[in-house]
Design a protein around this motif. Structure first.
Motif, PDB file in Angstrom:
ATOM      1  N   THR A  78       0.811  -1.215   0.000  1.00 16.51           N
ATOM      2  CA  THR A  78       0.000   0.000   0.000  1.00 16.51           C
ATOM      3  C   THR A  78       0.846   1.267   0.000  1.00 16.51           C
ATOM      4  O   THR A  78       0.577   2.199  -0.774  1.00 16.51           O
ATOM      5  N   PRO A 114      -0.691  -2.241  -6.288  1.00 15.91           N
ATOM      6  CA  PRO A 114      -1.402  -3.414  -5.773  1.00 15.91           C
ATOM      7  C   PRO A 114      -0.559  -4.679  -5.891  1.00 15.91           C
ATOM      8  O   PRO A 114       0.303  -4.805  -6.776  1.00 15.91           O
ATOM      9  N   ARG A 156      -8.593  -4.621   0.226  1.00 14.03           N
ATOM     10  CA  ARG A 156      -8.787  -5.052  -1.153  1.00 14.03           C
ATOM     11  C   ARG A 156      -9.283  -6.493  -1.193  1.00 14.03           C
ATOM     12  O   ARG A 156      -9.200  -7.228  -0.215  1.00 14.03           O
ATOM     13  N   SER A 192      -3.519  -6.409  -1.468  1.00 10.26           N
ATOM     14  CA  SER A 192      -2.538  -5.339  -1.259  1.00 10.26           C
ATOM     15  C   SER A 192      -1.104  -5.835  -1.162  1.00 10.26           C
ATOM     16  O   SER A 192      -0.171  -5.033  -1.260  1.00 10.26           O
TER      17      SER A 192
END
Length: 420
Positions: A322, A327, A352, A358
């Motif tokens: 992050t 991603p 996510r 992540s």
């Protein structure tokens, strides 16, 4: 140069070409998936013997087929080596893989609808520890514990509270993305207080335990479940080990409860791997895996990466990307193009979705098996850093540059068991 698989090449050249491509891929890339490794040529040879031709339903001395004189000795050899290596009363080497081994545990100690307990999948647990999309979460009432958000460590207050409230029949400890030492003694105290059967799923760390680089669960748990690959460097199989009082229930659950004839060629390869793991060189390897992981974690932290729990005690590192604004899935696919093989992975409390999380998960078993040491970990971290940055920028040329550098280093450290 003679083809490494001449009979296969003559019979099915299309498949032989694919096998050859995979051999080159494993030779040229930096494999950082923590559940993967390289087996020895001896393990590979045992996996491909005429033992493939035998059916052997039952156990040594109690078979449903004749002609088992040699098979019984092979399976007994694997069992005795497992018992000696891990210091257990009983071992069953027949489970086909880790998930079936865990299913046998449920069959031995629980009934459909019973409460079972394990670490939540998004927190680092495994599907077969009672998670909802698994059969274990469908057939049983699964309750899950997790890790603390502030430390990334197992929340034992939550574990105890859940265990005493829910009174599960079975508690699993262990997982697939746990970078810290598992406190088996703490789990043992909670399981005894709750009246539960405690199972240590050590699939990821079995080799570290065998090599003395991670504490053993054996004094504290009822059952140990493990795969035979990963850090143990054996074939793709599994074992169940236990105290003598649980031997009959587990054996009956494996056969005839869940499966028929064992894969004898795998049993033989397991025996070879256990023999290798009993050697002094394996102990050195296990400790080197941990040393490399710690050195790699420090190098990644120095480059601004966010590591779950702040580092590692074992073979595994879980990174939250992050802060890098990339991603996990995008980073993993870009690193793959750079010759660095990882897997995208959820991190605790990940906002996510699991298929687009992540984080990424990396580990050091494979590179350690090739002979890379702590002195190489700064370079590995630099490649990861460059790969993630290139993923964010969409810089394919940078990824190709890293791939060439990776291949050059890999050429200097031939992989065990590979013909290339």
């Amino acid at each position: 140069m003679t083809a490494p698989h001449p009979a296969l090449a003559a019979t099915d050249p299309e498949l032989a070409a694919l096998v050859g491509a995979e051999e080159r891929l494993q030779a040229e890339t930096l494999r950082l998936i923590p559940s993967e490794n390289y087996v020895s040529r001896a393990v590979l040879e045992a996996s491909g013997t005429v033992l493939q031709n035998k059916y052997s339903e039952g156990y040594p001395g109690r078979r449903y087929y004749e002609g088992q004189q040699n098979i019984d000795r092979i399976e007994t050899l694997a069992v005795e080596r497992a018992k000696a290596l891990f210091g257990v009363d009983h071992a069953n080497v027949q489970p086909y893989s880790g998930s079936p081994a865990n299913l046998a545990v449920y069959l031995a100690f629980a009934r459909p609808g019973d409460t079972v307990m394990g670490m939540a999948l998004p927190m680092g647990g495994h599907l077969t520890h009672g998670w909802g999309v698994s059969a274990t979460g469908t057939w049983f009432h699964g309750v899950q514990y997790g890790v603390r958000q502030d430390t990334g460590l197992i929340d034992f207050d939550q574990v105890r509270e859940l265990a005493l409230k829910e009174r599960p029949k079975v508690i699993f400890c262990g997982g697939t993305a746990l970078p810290r030492t598992i406190d088996f003694a703490a789990f043992g105290e909670i399981a005894r207080e709750a009246g539960a059967v405690l199972v240590a799923d050590v699939a990821h760390i079995a080799g570290l335990i065998a090599g003395g680089a991670h504490p053993s669960p054996v004094p504290h748990v009822d059952v140990v479940s493990t795969t035979t690959h990963k850090t143990l460097r054996g074939p793709r199989g599994a074992m169940l080990m236990s105290r003598e009082e649980h031997a009959k229930a587990l054996d009956k659950a494996v056969f005839p409860g869940l499966q028929g004839g064992p894969h004898n060629q795998t049993t033989a390869a397991v025996a070879v791997a256990l023999h290798e793991a009993a050697q002094p060189s394996f102990r050195h390897y296990a400790h080197a895996v941990v040393a490399n992981a710690k050195a790699l974690a420090e190098a990644l932290l120095a480059r601004g990466f966010d590591l779950v729990s702040g580092g590692t005690d074992n073979h595994l590192i879980l990174m939250d990307l992050t802060p890098k604004e990339v991603p996990g899935k995008i980073a993993a696919k870009a690193l793959d193009r750079a010759g660095i093989v990882v897997n995208y992975n959820t991190v605790p409390y990940d906002p996510r979705k699991p298929f687009d999380p992540s984080g990424i998960r990396i580990g050091t078993p494979s590179l350690t098996s090739r002979g890379l040491g702590t002195e190489h970990m700064a370079q590995v971290a630099a490649w990861i850093d460059r790969g993630v940055a290139a993923a964010g920028a969409g810089d394919e040329d940078a990824l190709l540059t890293v791939r060439a550098e990776v291949a050059e280093l890999m050429a200097a450290f031939p992989a065990p068991g590979l013909p290339v």
